[in-house]
Motif scaffolding. Structure first.
Motif, mmCIF file in Angstrom:
data_model
loop_
_atom_site.group_PDB
_atom_site.id
_atom_site.type_symbol
_atom_site.label_atom_id
_atom_site.label_comp_id
_atom_site.label_asym_id
_atom_site.label_seq_id
_atom_site.Cartn_x
_atom_site.Cartn_y
_atom_site.Cartn_z
ATOM 1 N N VAL A 189 0.825 -1.208 0.000
ATOM 2 C CA VAL A 189 0.000 0.000 0.000
ATOM 3 C C VAL A 189 0.860 1.261 0.000
ATOM 4 N N ASN A 190 2.014 1.221 0.638
ATOM 5 C CA ASN A 190 2.858 2.403 0.758
ATOM 6 C C ASN A 190 3.772 2.638 -0.437
ATOM 7 N N ASP A 191 3.807 1.712 -1.391
ATOM 8 C CA ASP A 191 4.685 1.864 -2.553
ATOM 9 C C ASP A 191 4.162 2.937 -3.494
ATOM 10 N N ASN A 192 5.083 3.486 -4.269
ATOM 11 C CA ASN A 192 4.778 4.561 -5.202
ATOM 12 C C ASN A 192 4.117 4.000 -6.463
ATOM 13 N N ASN A 193 2.897 4.477 -6.758
ATOM 14 C CA ASN A 193 2.156 4.009 -7.932
ATOM 15 C C ASN A 193 2.887 4.310 -9.225
ATOM 16 N N LEU A 194 3.416 5.514 -9.346
ATOM 17 C CA LEU A 194 4.058 5.918 -10.594
ATOM 18 C C LEU A 194 5.302 5.097 -10.897
ATOM 19 N N ALA A 195 6.036 4.704 -9.872
ATOM 20 C CA ALA A 195 7.221 3.884 -10.089
ATOM 21 C C ALA A 195 6.831 2.539 -10.695
ATOM 22 N N TYR A 196 5.746 1.959 -10.221
ATOM 23 C CA TYR A 196 5.330 0.667 -10.745
ATOM 24 C C TYR A 196 4.619 0.785 -12.083
ATOM 25 N N LEU A 197 3.943 1.886 -12.334
ATOM 26 C CA LEU A 197 3.397 2.111 -13.677
ATOM 27 C C LEU A 197 4.531 2.234 -14.687
ATOM 28 N N GLU A 198 5.606 2.888 -14.289
ATOM 29 C CA GLU A 198 6.779 2.989 -15.160
ATOM 30 C C GLU A 198 7.443 1.625 -15.338
ATOM 31 N N ALA A 199 7.457 0.810 -14.278
ATOM 32 C CA ALA A 199 8.027 -0.536 -14.381
ATOM 33 C C ALA A 199 7.210 -1.397 -15.343
ATOM 34 N N ILE A 200 5.893 -1.279 -15.289
ATOM 35 C CA ILE A 200 5.034 -2.009 -16.227
ATOM 36 C C ILE A 200 5.324 -1.550 -17.652
ATOM 37 N N HIS A 201 5.427 -0.248 -17.843
ATOM 38 C CA HIS A 201 5.704 0.297 -19.171
ATOM 39 C C HIS A 201 7.052 -0.208 -19.695
ATOM 40 N N ASN A 202 8.050 -0.194 -18.846
ATOM 41 C CA ASN A 202 9.375 -0.674 -19.210
ATOM 42 C C ASN A 202 9.331 -2.171 -19.558
ATOM 43 N N PHE A 203 8.592 -2.949 -18.770
ATOM 44 C CA PHE A 203 8.437 -4.381 -19.009
ATOM 45 C C PHE A 203 7.797 -4.643 -20.369
#
Length: 91
Positions: A22-36
């Motif tokens: 819950v405390n993780d940054n949404n934008l960082a993981y959206l960028e990780a998905i995009h990179n993936f």
């Protein structure tokens, strides 16, 4: 389940989901998905659902190269693709 949230993104009819704290940054993981997705697109040359279904072991290899213990391990697409091509040459 109350300590986690699902972050997802849709690309050309495919949904990519990540369950994070819950405390993780949404934008960082959206960028990780995009990179993936960009790495998959480059590796499979315009990725589609059938590529993911029939080459699931290659998708797992991409996940292993980009993530480690649920954390982002590598963000450089060129490094990931170079490693994947090296592994593919060993097959």
């Amino acid at each position: 389940f109350r300590n986690f949230k699902i972050i997802y993104r849709r690309y050309a009819g495919l949904y990519f989901c990540i369950c994070v704290d819950v405390n993780d940054n949404n934008l960082a993981y959206l960028e990780a998905i995009h990179n993936f997705v960009e790495v998959l697109n480059e590796y499979f040359h315009n990725v589609c659902e059938l590529d993911l279904v029939f080459n699931f072991y290659k998708v797992y290899t991409v996940v292993d190269e980009m993530f480690l213990a649920g954390e982002i391990r590598e963000t450089s697409q060129t490094k990931v693709l170079k490693q994947l091509l090296m592994l593919q040459s060993l097959e």
